[in-house]
Write a protein that holds these residues in place. Sequence first.
Motif, mmCIF file in Angstrom:
data_model
loop_
_atom_site.group_PDB
_atom_site.id
_atom_site.type_symbol
_atom_site.label_atom_id
_atom_site.label_comp_id
_atom_site.label_asym_id
_atom_site.label_seq_id
_atom_site.Cartn_x
_atom_site.Cartn_y
_atom_site.Cartn_z
ATOM 1 N N LEU A 170 0.821 -1.209 0.000
ATOM 2 C CA LEU A 170 0.000 0.000 0.000
ATOM 3 C C LEU A 170 0.860 1.266 0.000
ATOM 4 C CD1 LEU A 170 -2.779 -1.030 2.538
ATOM 5 C CD2 LEU A 170 -2.921 -0.962 0.039
ATOM 6 N N THR A 171 2.084 1.138 0.477
ATOM 7 C CA THR A 171 3.039 2.252 0.500
ATOM 8 C C THR A 171 4.379 1.735 0.036
ATOM 9 O OG1 THR A 171 1.924 3.388 2.327
ATOM 10 C CG2 THR A 171 4.232 3.929 1.961
ATOM 11 N N GLU A 172 5.014 2.451 -0.875
ATOM 12 C CA GLU A 172 6.319 2.002 -1.365
ATOM 13 C C GLU A 172 7.422 2.447 -0.410
ATOM 14 O OE1 GLU A 172 9.163 2.188 -5.357
ATOM 15 O OE2 GLU A 172 7.176 3.122 -5.345
ATOM 16 N N PRO A 173 8.328 1.542 -0.045
ATOM 17 C CA PRO A 173 9.432 1.934 0.829
ATOM 18 C C PRO A 173 10.302 3.010 0.178
ATOM 19 C CG PRO A 173 9.285 -0.462 0.619
ATOM 20 C CD PRO A 173 8.371 0.121 -0.417
ATOM 21 N N THR A 174 10.857 3.891 1.005
ATOM 22 C CA THR A 174 11.831 4.856 0.511
ATOM 23 C C THR A 174 13.109 4.126 0.114
ATOM 24 O OG1 THR A 174 10.912 6.569 1.956
ATOM 25 C CG2 THR A 174 13.112 6.950 1.078
ATOM 26 N N SER A 175 13.466 3.149 0.928
ATOM 27 C CA SER A 175 14.588 2.271 0.598
ATOM 28 C C SER A 175 14.383 0.945 1.327
ATOM 29 C CB SER A 175 15.926 2.902 0.997
ATOM 30 O OG SER A 175 16.000 3.111 2.393
ATOM 31 N N GLY A 176 15.196 -0.041 0.970
ATOM 32 C CA GLY A 176 14.996 -1.378 1.506
ATOM 33 C C GLY A 176 13.848 -2.066 0.802
ATOM 34 N N THR A 177 13.506 -3.259 1.245
ATOM 35 C CA THR A 177 12.402 -3.997 0.640
ATOM 36 C C THR A 177 11.880 -5.021 1.635
ATOM 37 O OG1 THR A 177 11.661 -5.156 -1.352
ATOM 38 C CG2 THR A 177 13.783 -5.832 -0.417
ATOM 39 N N ALA A 178 10.942 -5.819 1.193
ATOM 40 C CA ALA A 178 10.389 -6.894 2.005
ATOM 41 C C ALA A 178 9.916 -7.999 1.082
ATOM 42 C CB ALA A 178 9.227 -6.375 2.857
ATOM 43 N N ARG A 179 9.797 -9.204 1.629
ATOM 44 C CA ARG A 179 9.261 -10.343 0.882
ATOM 45 C C ARG A 179 8.112 -10.941 1.671
ATOM 46 N NH1 ARG A 179 14.914 -11.409 0.458
ATOM 47 N NH2 ARG A 179 15.720 -10.856 -1.592
ATOM 48 N N VAL A 180 7.044 -11.262 0.974
ATOM 49 C CA VAL A 180 5.872 -11.895 1.564
ATOM 50 C C VAL A 180 5.592 -13.163 0.777
ATOM 51 C CG1 VAL A 180 3.415 -11.666 2.046
ATOM 52 C CG2 VAL A 180 4.921 -9.681 2.318
ATOM 53 N N ALA A 181 5.589 -14.311 1.470
ATOM 54 C CA ALA A 181 5.407 -15.611 0.814
ATOM 55 C C ALA A 181 6.429 -15.806 -0.305
ATOM 56 C CB ALA A 181 3.991 -15.770 0.287
ATOM 57 N N GLY A 182 7.604 -15.227 -0.118
ATOM 58 C CA GLY A 182 8.689 -15.387 -1.081
ATOM 59 C C GLY A 182 8.719 -14.351 -2.187
ATOM 60 N N TYR A 183 7.753 -13.422 -2.227
ATOM 61 C CA TYR A 183 7.679 -12.430 -3.305
ATOM 62 C C TYR A 183 8.102 -11.052 -2.805
ATOM 63 C CZ TYR A 183 5.059 -16.107 -5.636
ATOM 64 O OH TYR A 183 4.694 -17.304 -6.200
ATOM 65 N N ASP A 184 8.854 -10.355 -3.642
ATOM 66 C CA ASP A 184 9.380 -9.045 -3.305
ATOM 67 C C ASP A 184 8.295 -7.979 -3.461
ATOM 68 O OD1 ASP A 184 10.757 -6.390 -3.850
ATOM 69 O OD2 ASP A 184 12.510 -7.636 -3.422
ATOM 70 N N VAL A 185 8.081 -7.179 -2.411
ATOM 71 C CA VAL A 185 6.989 -6.199 -2.456
ATOM 72 C C VAL A 185 7.238 -5.099 -3.478
ATOM 73 C CG1 VAL A 185 6.357 -6.623 -0.047
ATOM 74 C CG2 VAL A 185 7.949 -4.761 -0.580
ATOM 75 N N ARG A 186 8.484 -4.861 -3.827
ATOM 76 C CA ARG A 186 8.795 -3.811 -4.809
ATOM 77 C C ARG A 186 8.810 -4.365 -6.230
ATOM 78 N NH1 ARG A 186 13.239 0.326 -2.357
ATOM 79 N NH2 ARG A 186 12.042 1.718 -3.684
ATOM 80 N N ALA A 187 9.394 -5.536 -6.410
ATOM 81 C CA ALA A 187 9.536 -6.095 -7.755
ATOM 82 C C ALA A 187 8.332 -6.925 -8.186
ATOM 83 C CB ALA A 187 10.801 -6.960 -7.824
ATOM 84 N N GLU A 188 7.591 -7.501 -7.220
ATOM 85 C CA GLU A 188 6.480 -8.395 -7.548
ATOM 86 C C GLU A 188 5.226 -8.064 -6.726
ATOM 87 O OE1 GLU A 188 8.638 -12.591 -8.225
ATOM 88 O OE2 GLU A 188 9.216 -11.590 -6.358
ATOM 89 N N PRO A 189 4.769 -6.825 -6.749
ATOM 90 C CA PRO A 189 3.626 -6.443 -5.899
ATOM 91 C C PRO A 189 2.351 -7.217 -6.198
ATOM 92 C CG PRO A 189 4.098 -4.733 -7.531
ATOM 93 C CD PRO A 189 5.244 -5.691 -7.568
ATOM 94 N N ASP A 190 2.100 -7.558 -7.463
ATOM 95 C CA ASP A 190 0.892 -8.303 -7.804
ATOM 96 C C ASP A 190 0.904 -9.684 -7.149
ATOM 97 O OD1 ASP A 190 -0.036 -6.194 -9.287
ATOM 98 O OD2 ASP A 190 0.593 -7.014 -11.231
ATOM 99 N N GLN A 191 2.057 -10.335 -7.169
ATOM 100 C CA GLN A 191 2.173 -11.661 -6.545
ATOM 101 C C GLN A 191 2.005 -11.566 -5.033
ATOM 102 O OE1 GLN A 191 2.273 -14.647 -7.701
ATOM 103 N NE2 GLN A 191 2.491 -14.230 -9.887
ATOM 104 N N VAL A 192 2.554 -10.519 -4.443
ATOM 105 C CA VAL A 192 2.393 -10.319 -2.999
ATOM 106 C C VAL A 192 0.911 -10.219 -2.657
ATOM 107 C CG1 VAL A 192 2.771 -8.716 -1.082
ATOM 108 C CG2 VAL A 192 4.651 -9.253 -2.633
ATOM 109 N N ARG A 193 0.171 -9.411 -3.430
ATOM 110 C CA ARG A 193 -1.250 -9.218 -3.141
ATOM 111 C C ARG A 193 -2.053 -10.497 -3.327
ATOM 112 N NH1 ARG A 193 0.035 -3.903 -5.154
ATOM 113 N NH2 ARG A 193 -0.303 -4.501 -7.323
#
Length: 208
Positions: free
Chosen positions: A63-86
């Motif tokens: 819902l909010t893009e990080p200024t820097s850094g990232t996160a993974r949810v269920a193995g998917y990157d929230v910045r590179a793969e937001p659709d998969q995360v959702r």
Amino acid sequence: MSVGADTVEAMDPAIEAIDLVKRFGDHTAVDGVSFAVPPGSVLGLLGPNGAGKTTTVRMMTTLTEPTSGTARVAGYDVRAEPDQVRRHMGLTGQVATVDELLTGRENIRMIGGLYGIRRRALEKLGDQLLQQFSLTEAADRVVKSYSGGMRRRLDLAVSLLASPPVLFLDEPTTGLDPRSRSELWEVLRGLVAEGHHAAADHAVSRRG
């Protein structure tokens, strides 16, 4: 915030934050947060108001893009793969987002339709969730007539429609009276007993 996953390998984190930073102008709301949570576990983010808990949840749920850094949810990157995360997470915010002008059952039909669940399967699943969350008798009443605790239970039921492997809850008991809060935690304990997991003010997690 909540965790749990059945779609990632046993040794991979269900949720992982990597140096997450969020700035709003000159204000740093989240400053270099990192953690990893194994599948089937629960993480509760605790802290005073303004500590950045909700901002962290918003970054991890795309819902909010990080200024820097990232996160993974269920193995998917929230910045590179937001659709998969959702596709692999559910989210219940601080305020119930169900439609007050629809009945409980109609809310489930509407959201289930958006997920693409077939009508017959959705009817069966809807009945199961309404029973699980003690809403069967109120299923055909408009949500506007529900108590705060009932709305939160319906909101949680809707979040589970697509059986997400990871479920985020942002302060699920906010604004509830003591009785409604107790009822909601009873529901969460029931989820734990069935293979889900819950903890503190910010977490419920699903497994299996």
